[in-house]
Design a protein around this motif. Structure first.
Motif, PDB file in Angstrom:
ATOM      1  N   GLY A 204       0.817  -1.208   0.000  1.00 15.70           N
ATOM      2  CA  GLY A 204       0.000   0.000   0.000  1.00 15.70           C
ATOM      3  C   GLY A 204       0.849   1.255   0.000  1.00 15.70           C
ATOM      4  O   GLY A 204       0.492   2.261  -0.612  1.00 15.70           O
ATOM      5  N   ALA A 205       1.991   1.192   0.683  1.00 14.35           N
ATOM      6  CA  ALA A 205       2.899   2.336   0.704  1.00 14.35           C
ATOM      7  C   ALA A 205       3.452   2.619  -0.683  1.00 14.35           C
ATOM      8  O   ALA A 205       3.526   3.781  -1.105  1.00 14.35           O
ATOM      9  CB  ALA A 205       4.040   2.078   1.682  1.00 14.35           C
ATOM     10  N   VAL A 206       3.825   1.575  -1.397  1.00 16.35           N
ATOM     11  CA  VAL A 206       4.334   1.759  -2.762  1.00 16.35           C
ATOM     12  C   VAL A 206       3.243   2.330  -3.660  1.00 16.35           C
ATOM     13  O   VAL A 206       3.504   3.221  -4.478  1.00 16.35           O
ATOM     14  CB  VAL A 206       4.884   0.428  -3.315  1.00 16.35           C
ATOM     15  CG1 VAL A 206       5.216   0.538  -4.792  1.00 16.35           C
ATOM     16  CG2 VAL A 206       6.118  -0.007  -2.528  1.00 16.35           C
ATOM     17  N   VAL A 207       2.020   1.862  -3.476  1.00 18.03           N
ATOM     18  CA  VAL A 207       0.901   2.396  -4.265  1.00 18.03           C
ATOM     19  C   VAL A 207       0.703   3.881  -3.961  1.00 18.03           C
ATOM     20  O   VAL A 207       0.502   4.686  -4.872  1.00 18.03           O
ATOM     21  CB  VAL A 207      -0.392   1.597  -3.989  1.00 18.03           C
ATOM     22  CG1 VAL A 207      -1.605   2.276  -4.594  1.00 18.03           C
ATOM     23  CG2 VAL A 207      -0.262   0.176  -4.530  1.00 18.03           C
TER      24      VAL A 207
ATOM     25  N   VAL B  87       2.871  11.203  -1.006  1.00 15.58           N
ATOM     26  CA  VAL B  87       4.176  10.560  -1.146  1.00 15.58           C
ATOM     27  C   VAL B  87       4.845  10.421   0.218  1.00 15.58           C
ATOM     28  O   VAL B  87       5.412   9.369   0.545  1.00 15.58           O
ATOM     29  CB  VAL B  87       5.078  11.339  -2.128  1.00 15.58           C
ATOM     30  CG1 VAL B  87       6.493  10.797  -2.118  1.00 15.58           C
ATOM     31  CG2 VAL B  87       4.504  11.270  -3.534  1.00 15.58           C
ATOM     32  N   ALA B  88       4.776  11.452   1.042  1.00 16.27           N
ATOM     33  CA  ALA B  88       5.413  11.412   2.360  1.00 16.27           C
ATOM     34  C   ALA B  88       4.788  10.334   3.247  1.00 16.27           C
ATOM     35  O   ALA B  88       5.502   9.591   3.930  1.00 16.27           O
ATOM     36  CB  ALA B  88       5.310  12.774   3.039  1.00 16.27           C
ATOM     37  N   ILE B  89       3.476  10.220   3.234  1.00 16.58           N
ATOM     38  CA  ILE B  89       2.818   9.176   4.017  1.00 16.58           C
ATOM     39  C   ILE B  89       3.252   7.804   3.520  1.00 16.58           C
ATOM     40  O   ILE B  89       3.553   6.906   4.311  1.00 16.58           O
ATOM     41  CB  ILE B  89       1.279   9.339   3.955  1.00 16.58           C
ATOM     42  CG1 ILE B  89       0.856  10.588   4.717  1.00 16.58           C
ATOM     43  CG2 ILE B  89       0.573   8.110   4.511  1.00 16.58           C
ATOM     44  CD1 ILE B  89      -0.590  10.976   4.511  1.00 16.58           C
ATOM     45  N   GLY B  90       3.316   7.629   2.203  1.00 20.09           N
ATOM     46  CA  GLY B  90       3.777   6.359   1.641  1.00 20.09           C
ATOM     47  C   GLY B  90       5.202   6.033   2.042  1.00 20.09           C
ATOM     48  O   GLY B  90       5.525   4.888   2.386  1.00 20.09           O
ATOM     49  N   LEU B  91       6.076   7.033   2.030  1.00 20.71           N
ATOM     50  CA  LEU B  91       7.469   6.798   2.419  1.00 20.71           C
ATOM     51  C   LEU B  91       7.588   6.425   3.891  1.00 20.71           C
ATOM     52  O   LEU B  91       8.369   5.536   4.253  1.00 20.71           O
ATOM     53  CB  LEU B  91       8.316   8.035   2.116  1.00 20.71           C
ATOM     54  CG  LEU B  91       8.634   8.279   0.641  1.00 20.71           C
ATOM     55  CD1 LEU B  91       9.312   9.629   0.463  1.00 20.71           C
ATOM     56  CD2 LEU B  91       9.503   7.166   0.093  1.00 20.71           C
ATOM     57  N   VAL B  92       6.830   7.084   4.747  1.00 26.22           N
ATOM     58  CA  VAL B  92       6.878   6.764   6.173  1.00 26.22           C
ATOM     59  C   VAL B  92       6.399   5.333   6.420  1.00 26.22           C
ATOM     60  O   VAL B  92       7.014   4.576   7.180  1.00 26.22           O
ATOM     61  CB  VAL B  92       6.042   7.777   6.984  1.00 26.22           C
ATOM     62  CG1 VAL B  92       5.828   7.307   8.410  1.00 26.22           C
ATOM     63  CG2 VAL B  92       6.711   9.132   6.968  1.00 26.22           C
ATOM     64  N   ILE B  93       5.327   4.941   5.777  1.00 25.58           N
ATOM     65  CA  ILE B  93       4.815   3.580   5.944  1.00 25.58           C
ATOM     66  C   ILE B  93       5.828   2.568   5.429  1.00 25.58           C
ATOM     67  O   ILE B  93       6.097   1.551   6.085  1.00 25.58           O
ATOM     68  CB  ILE B  93       3.469   3.415   5.213  1.00 25.58           C
ATOM     69  CG1 ILE B  93       2.404   4.274   5.867  1.00 25.58           C
ATOM     70  CG2 ILE B  93       3.027   1.958   5.207  1.00 25.58           C
ATOM     71  CD1 ILE B  93       1.126   4.357   5.066  1.00 25.58           C
ATOM     72  N   LEU B  94       6.410   2.824   4.273  1.00 23.40           N
ATOM     73  CA  LEU B  94       7.361   1.892   3.682  1.00 23.40           C
ATOM     74  C   LEU B  94       8.608   1.735   4.545  1.00 23.40           C
ATOM     75  O   LEU B  94       9.041   0.623   4.832  1.00 23.40           O
ATOM     76  CB  LEU B  94       7.749   2.351   2.276  1.00 23.40           C
ATOM     77  CG  LEU B  94       8.673   1.427   1.489  1.00 23.40           C
ATOM     78  CD1 LEU B  94       7.995   0.089   1.251  1.00 23.40           C
ATOM     79  CD2 LEU B  94       9.048   2.064   0.172  1.00 23.40           C
ATOM     80  N   VAL B  95       9.179   2.834   4.995  1.00 21.09           N
ATOM     81  CA  VAL B  95      10.388   2.764   5.820  1.00 21.09           C
ATOM     82  C   VAL B  95      10.079   2.093   7.155  1.00 21.09           C
ATOM     83  O   VAL B  95      10.870   1.276   7.643  1.00 21.09           O
ATOM     84  CB  VAL B  95      10.984   4.174   6.014  1.00 21.09           C
ATOM     85  CG1 VAL B  95      12.068   4.166   7.064  1.00 21.09           C
ATOM     86  CG2 VAL B  95      11.525   4.684   4.686  1.00 21.09           C
ATOM     87  N   SER B  96       8.935   2.390   7.740  1.00 21.22           N
ATOM     88  CA  SER B  96       8.557   1.756   9.005  1.00 21.22           C
ATOM     89  C   SER B  96       8.415   0.243   8.843  1.00 21.22           C
ATOM     90  O   SER B  96       8.865  -0.525   9.697  1.00 21.22           O
ATOM     91  CB  SER B  96       7.251   2.334   9.531  1.00 21.22           C
ATOM     92  OG  SER B  96       7.389   3.695   9.798  1.00 21.22           O
ATOM     93  N   ALA B  97       7.790  -0.172   7.756  1.00 28.93           N
ATOM     94  CA  ALA B  97       7.623  -1.605   7.522  1.00 28.93           C
ATOM     95  C   ALA B  97       8.965  -2.287   7.295  1.00 28.93           C
ATOM     96  O   ALA B  97       9.218  -3.373   7.827  1.00 28.93           O
ATOM     97  CB  ALA B  97       6.707  -1.834   6.321  1.00 28.93           C
ATOM     98  N   LEU B  98       9.837  -1.652   6.531  1.00 28.88           N
ATOM     99  CA  LEU B  98      11.148  -2.247   6.270  1.00 28.88           C
ATOM    100  C   LEU B  98      11.999  -2.308   7.535  1.00 28.88           C
ATOM    101  O   LEU B  98      12.695  -3.302   7.773  1.00 28.88           O
ATOM    102  CB  LEU B  98      11.868  -1.481   5.171  1.00 28.88           C
ATOM    103  CG  LEU B  98      11.229  -1.570   3.782  1.00 28.88           C
ATOM    104  CD1 LEU B  98      11.984  -0.701   2.790  1.00 28.88           C
ATOM    105  CD2 LEU B  98      11.172  -3.004   3.304  1.00 28.88           C
ATOM    106  N   LEU B  99      11.953  -1.275   8.358  1.00 23.95           N
ATOM    107  CA  LEU B  99      12.699  -1.295   9.617  1.00 23.95           C
ATOM    108  C   LEU B  99      12.146  -2.351  10.570  1.00 23.95           C
ATOM    109  O   LEU B  99      12.906  -3.013  11.286  1.00 23.95           O
ATOM    110  CB  LEU B  99      12.684   0.072  10.279  1.00 23.95           C
ATOM    111  CG  LEU B  99      13.583   1.130   9.651  1.00 23.95           C
ATOM    112  CD1 LEU B  99      13.389   2.465  10.354  1.00 23.95           C
ATOM    113  CD2 LEU B  99      15.035   0.706   9.696  1.00 23.95           C
TER     114      LEU B  99
END
Length: 102
Positions: free
Chosen positions: A27-30, A71-83
């Motif tokens: 969802g973050a990438v989307v 984009v910022a919300i997507g980046l925060v979600i993506l980085v949080s999931a990866l961490l």
């Protein structure tokens, strides 16, 4: 006090999370892709004077700002999931190393 009274009291304390809380990495990438496309759409409509197109704002700054938020919300979600995945993997590695030494 009846069971219905207890249920009503507990429902009043419920605070729903943000709309993006359960999206996950996909969802973050989307969101990131949609935000970039929205910024391109706003820029294209502004550059060509096509303010009549659907989903365009009259001001390029407003459209760009809204796209940047997505984009910022997507980046925060993506980085949080990866961490989170990395921390889980590191914790498993540490536990496996400790099990070997015992």
């Amino acid at each position: 006090m009846t069971d219905k009274d207890v249920e009503r009291n507990s429902e009043g304390d419920y605070v729903p999370g943000p709309w993006w809380a359960g999206l996950g990495p996909r969802g973050a990438v989307v969101l990131i892709v949609l935000g970039v496309l929205a910024a391109a759409w706003a820029g294209l409509a502004s550059a060509m004077g096509l303010g009549w197109l659907p989903f365009t704002s009259e001001d390029l700054a407003i459209g760009s700002y809204q796209a940047a938020k997505v984009v910022a919300i997507g980046l925060v979600i993506l980085v949080s999931a990866l961490l989170g995945r990395r921390r889980a993997r590191d914790a498993d590695t540490v536990e496996a190393d400790e099990a070997e030494h015992d």
